[in-house]
Design a protein around this motif. Structure first.
Motif, PDB file in Angstrom:
ATOM      1  N   GLN A  37       0.719  -0.743  -0.305  1.00 20.12           N
ATOM      2  CA  GLN A  37       0.299   0.250  -0.114  1.00 20.12           C
ATOM      3  C   GLN A  37       0.432   1.117   0.040  1.00 20.12           C
ATOM      4  O   GLN A  37       1.793   1.577   0.803  1.00 20.12           O
ATOM      5  CB  GLN A  37      -0.844   0.002   1.019  1.00 20.12           C
ATOM      6  N   ALA A  38       0.063   1.966  -0.846  1.00 28.46           N
ATOM      7  CA  ALA A  38       0.778   3.573  -0.951  1.00 28.46           C
ATOM      8  C   ALA A  38       1.518   4.251   0.676  1.00 28.46           C
ATOM      9  O   ALA A  38       0.551   4.037   1.539  1.00 28.46           O
ATOM     10  CB  ALA A  38       0.489   4.584  -1.393  1.00 28.46           C
ATOM     11  N   PHE A  39       2.234   5.229   1.060  1.00 27.61           N
ATOM     12  CA  PHE A  39       2.206   5.762   2.348  1.00 27.61           C
ATOM     13  C   PHE A  39       1.760   7.208   2.012  1.00 27.61           C
ATOM     14  O   PHE A  39       1.904   7.825   1.275  1.00 27.61           O
ATOM     15  CB  PHE A  39       3.686   5.887   2.325  1.00 27.61           C
ATOM     16  N   HIS A  40       1.289   7.515   2.819  1.00 27.55           N
ATOM     17  CA  HIS A  40       0.448   8.645   2.871  1.00 27.55           C
ATOM     18  C   HIS A  40       1.177   9.896   3.992  1.00 27.55           C
ATOM     19  O   HIS A  40       1.679   9.598   5.135  1.00 27.55           O
ATOM     20  CB  HIS A  40      -0.886   8.549   3.704  1.00 27.55           C
ATOM     21  N   ALA A  41       0.780  10.631   3.659  1.00 32.75           N
ATOM     22  CA  ALA A  41       1.449  12.171   4.436  1.00 32.75           C
ATOM     23  C   ALA A  41       1.400  12.106   6.025  1.00 32.75           C
ATOM     24  O   ALA A  41       2.254  12.229   6.785  1.00 32.75           O
ATOM     25  CB  ALA A  41       1.642  13.288   4.311  1.00 32.75           C
ATOM     26  N   THR A  42      -0.376  11.385   6.298  1.00 34.62           N
ATOM     27  CA  THR A  42      -0.199  11.108   7.551  1.00 34.62           C
ATOM     28  C   THR A  42      -0.405   9.860   8.588  1.00 34.62           C
ATOM     29  O   THR A  42      -0.712   9.618  10.031  1.00 34.62           O
ATOM     30  CB  THR A  42      -1.561  11.599   7.514  1.00 34.62           C
ATOM     31  N   PHE A  55      10.500  11.057   7.813  1.00 34.02           N
ATOM     32  CA  PHE A  55      12.212  10.571   8.163  1.00 34.02           C
ATOM     33  C   PHE A  55      12.324  10.247   6.135  1.00 34.02           C
ATOM     34  O   PHE A  55      11.304   9.378   5.645  1.00 34.02           O
ATOM     35  CB  PHE A  55      12.205   8.893   8.714  1.00 34.02           C
ATOM     36  N   ALA A  56      13.934  10.063   6.136  1.00 27.16           N
ATOM     37  CA  ALA A  56      14.148   9.648   5.130  1.00 27.16           C
ATOM     38  C   ALA A  56      14.596   8.012   5.073  1.00 27.16           C
ATOM     39  O   ALA A  56      14.424   6.782   5.820  1.00 27.16           O
ATOM     40  CB  ALA A  56      15.381  10.331   4.766  1.00 27.16           C
ATOM     41  N   GLY A  57      14.703   7.553   3.829  1.00 23.66           N
ATOM     42  CA  GLY A  57      14.916   6.055   3.766  1.00 23.66           C
ATOM     43  C   GLY A  57      13.979   4.567   3.571  1.00 23.66           C
ATOM     44  O   GLY A  57      13.016   4.972   3.685  1.00 23.66           O
ATOM     45  N   PRO A  58      13.913   4.092   3.452  1.00 18.16           N
ATOM     46  CA  PRO A  58      13.068   2.092   3.296  1.00 18.16           C
ATOM     47  C   PRO A  58      12.485   2.527   4.727  1.00 18.16           C
ATOM     48  O   PRO A  58      12.685   2.790   5.409  1.00 18.16           O
ATOM     49  CB  PRO A  58      14.379   1.770   2.956  1.00 18.16           C
ATOM     50  N   LYS A  59      10.937   1.989   4.424  1.00 17.77           N
ATOM     51  CA  LYS A  59      10.415   2.022   4.812  1.00 17.77           C
ATOM     52  C   LYS A  59       9.697   0.662   4.936  1.00 17.77           C
ATOM     53  O   LYS A  59       9.914  -0.487   3.923  1.00 17.77           O
ATOM     54  CB  LYS A  59       8.795   3.027   4.973  1.00 17.77           C
ATOM     55  N   GLY A  60       8.393  -0.144   5.872  1.00 20.29           N
ATOM     56  CA  GLY A  60       8.269  -1.936   5.969  1.00 20.29           C
ATOM     57  C   GLY A  60       7.189  -0.478   5.760  1.00 20.29           C
ATOM     58  O   GLY A  60       6.244  -0.219   6.735  1.00 20.29           O
ATOM     59  N   GLN A  61       6.623  -2.693   5.489  1.00 20.12           N
ATOM     60  CA  GLN A  61       4.911  -2.125   5.652  1.00 20.12           C
ATOM     61  C   GLN A  61       4.894  -4.648   5.682  1.00 20.12           C
ATOM     62  O   GLN A  61       5.621  -4.935   5.103  1.00 20.12           O
ATOM     63  CB  GLN A  61       3.773  -1.760   4.553  1.00 20.12           C
ATOM     64  N   ALA A  62       3.363  -4.351   6.701  1.00 12.03           N
ATOM     65  CA  ALA A  62       4.118  -5.918   6.863  1.00 12.03           C
ATOM     66  C   ALA A  62       1.726  -5.666   7.041  1.00 12.03           C
ATOM     67  O   ALA A  62       0.717  -5.169   7.187  1.00 12.03           O
ATOM     68  CB  ALA A  62       3.347  -6.721   8.535  1.00 12.03           C
ATOM     69  N   VAL A  63       1.350  -6.256   5.357  1.00 11.68           N
ATOM     70  CA  VAL A  63       0.671  -6.142   4.767  1.00 11.68           C
ATOM     71  C   VAL A  63      -0.758  -7.741   5.615  1.00 11.68           C
ATOM     72  O   VAL A  63      -0.042  -8.971   5.106  1.00 11.68           O
ATOM     73  CB  VAL A  63       0.139  -6.145   3.204  1.00 11.68           C
ATOM     74  N   SER A  64      -1.293  -7.749   5.304  1.00 12.79           N
ATOM     75  CA  SER A  64      -2.214  -9.204   5.818  1.00 12.79           C
ATOM     76  C   SER A  64      -3.735  -9.055   5.735  1.00 12.79           C
ATOM     77  O   SER A  64      -4.267  -8.108   5.093  1.00 12.79           O
ATOM     78  CB  SER A  64      -2.285  -9.295   7.752  1.00 12.79           C
ATOM     79  N   LYS A  65      -4.839  -9.597   6.005  1.00 14.42           N
ATOM     80  CA  LYS A  65      -5.702  -9.986   5.692  1.00 14.42           C
ATOM     81  C   LYS A  65      -6.730  -8.908   7.005  1.00 14.42           C
ATOM     82  O   LYS A  65      -7.799  -8.671   6.517  1.00 14.42           O
ATOM     83  CB  LYS A  65      -6.477 -11.142   5.920  1.00 14.42           C
ATOM     84  N   PRO A 106      12.093   7.627  -0.459  1.00 17.31           N
ATOM     85  CA  PRO A 106      11.346   6.099  -1.655  1.00 17.31           C
ATOM     86  C   PRO A 106       9.831   6.428  -2.175  1.00 17.31           C
ATOM     87  O   PRO A 106       8.610   7.441  -1.843  1.00 17.31           O
ATOM     88  CB  PRO A 106      11.498   5.721  -0.094  1.00 17.31           C
ATOM     89  N   ASP A 107      10.012   6.461  -3.605  1.00 20.56           N
ATOM     90  CA  ASP A 107       9.172   5.803  -3.896  1.00 20.56           C
ATOM     91  C   ASP A 107       8.171   4.488  -3.841  1.00 20.56           C
ATOM     92  O   ASP A 107       8.867   3.545  -4.003  1.00 20.56           O
ATOM     93  CB  ASP A 107      10.107   5.946  -5.561  1.00 20.56           C
ATOM     94  N   ASP A 108       6.591   4.631  -3.236  1.00 21.66           N
ATOM     95  CA  ASP A 108       6.140   3.586  -3.196  1.00 21.66           C
ATOM     96  C   ASP A 108       6.110   2.756  -4.276  1.00 21.66           C
ATOM     97  O   ASP A 108       5.482   1.573  -4.003  1.00 21.66           O
ATOM     98  CB  ASP A 108       4.909   4.080  -2.588  1.00 21.66           C
ATOM     99  N   SER A 109       5.915   3.161  -5.641  1.00 18.14           N
ATOM    100  CA  SER A 109       6.572   2.230  -7.061  1.00 18.14           C
ATOM    101  C   SER A 109       6.963   0.900  -6.499  1.00 18.14           C
ATOM    102  O   SER A 109       7.540   0.240  -7.208  1.00 18.14           O
ATOM    103  CB  SER A 109       6.749   3.271  -8.244  1.00 18.14           C
ATOM    104  N   TYR A 110       7.595   0.661  -6.177  1.00 18.38           N
ATOM    105  CA  TYR A 110       8.877   0.042  -5.626  1.00 18.38           C
ATOM    106  C   TYR A 110       9.751  -0.133  -4.125  1.00 18.38           C
ATOM    107  O   TYR A 110      10.348  -0.693  -3.536  1.00 18.38           O
ATOM    108  CB  TYR A 110      10.646   1.034  -5.875  1.00 18.38           C
ATOM    109  N   LEU A 111       7.452  -0.577  -3.939  1.00 17.86           N
ATOM    110  CA  LEU A 111       7.673  -1.108  -2.589  1.00 17.86           C
ATOM    111  C   LEU A 111       8.099  -2.769  -3.090  1.00 17.86           C
ATOM    112  O   LEU A 111       7.349  -3.590  -4.053  1.00 17.86           O
ATOM    113  CB  LEU A 111       6.614  -1.497  -2.057  1.00 17.86           C
ATOM    114  N   ILE A 112       9.454  -3.339  -2.532  1.00 21.14           N
ATOM    115  CA  ILE A 112       9.280  -5.006  -2.743  1.00 21.14           C
ATOM    116  C   ILE A 112       9.285  -6.400  -1.644  1.00 21.14           C
ATOM    117  O   ILE A 112       9.011  -5.945   0.013  1.00 21.14           O
ATOM    118  CB  ILE A 112      10.793  -5.350  -3.273  1.00 21.14           C
TER     119      ILE A 112
END
Length: 179
Positions: A37-42, A55-65, A106-112
């Motif tokens: 999912q995209a990251f948003h300013a809030t 913050f700069a640098g790579p972010k992370g996310q855990a996506v579940s049902k 970081p660009d959310d188009s490049y989440l891996i």
């Protein structure tokens, strides 16, 4: 007339029973996408509550049902994931590919897929800033990770090689507590 009333009453009763049985069925489970999912300013970090976009640098996310948990850094997500209670079976983990993304934003188009990424650890003297704790750089491409590691005398690790000790050592180095 009496038989018409009986027939109408039976039909109405059958309809009411049918509707009641339909209402008793379990609702179908909502299907949530396990895509990043995209990251948003809030957005706030699931662990520390800080605004992720600060913050700069790579972010992370855990996506579940059950939904999405977002983190202000790849290291913060990995630290959360390493807690046994968080290893939920259907979660997909994502980080930014810094080989194709700008460190400052970081660009959310490049989440891996975080489990397939290469992580550069030991960036304390690199000048690359991030959120609290360790600064890790995540990459889809091993050669891109090795190039950054060589420039900053850092090392490249795979997902399975990162544990709490690695994160704690990297954070200590980042904040000048160990060399």
């Amino acid at each position: 007339m009496h038989s018409l009333f009986k027939q109408s009453a039976r039909t109405l009763l059958a309809l009411v029973i049918g509707l009641a049985l339909l209402a008793c069925n379990e609702p179908e489970a909502e299907q949530h996408s396990l895509a990043p999912q995209a990251f948003h300013a809030t957005d706030e970090c699931h662990v520390c509550g800080m605004i992720i976009s600060d913050f700069a640098g790579p972010k992370g996310q855990a996506v579940s049902k059950a939904g999405v948990k977002k983190f202000c850094s790849a290291a913060e997500m990995l630290g959360w994931w390493l807690q046994p209670e968080n290893r939920i079976g259907d979660a997909k983990l994502y980080v930014h590919d810094m080989g194709r993304s700008d460190w400052a934003k970081p660009d959310d188009s490049y989440l891996i897929d975080a489990t397939q990424a290469f992580y550069v650890v030991g960036l304390a003297d690199s000048g690359l800033s991030g959120a609290m704790g360790a600064v890790l750089a995540s990459f889809a491409d091993e050669q891109a990770a090795r190039k950054l590691a060589a420039i900053h005398n850092a090392r490249v690790l795979r997902f399975a090689e990162i544990d709490q000790t690695v994160l704690q050592q990297a954070a200590a180095m980042q904040h000048g507590q160990a060399h």
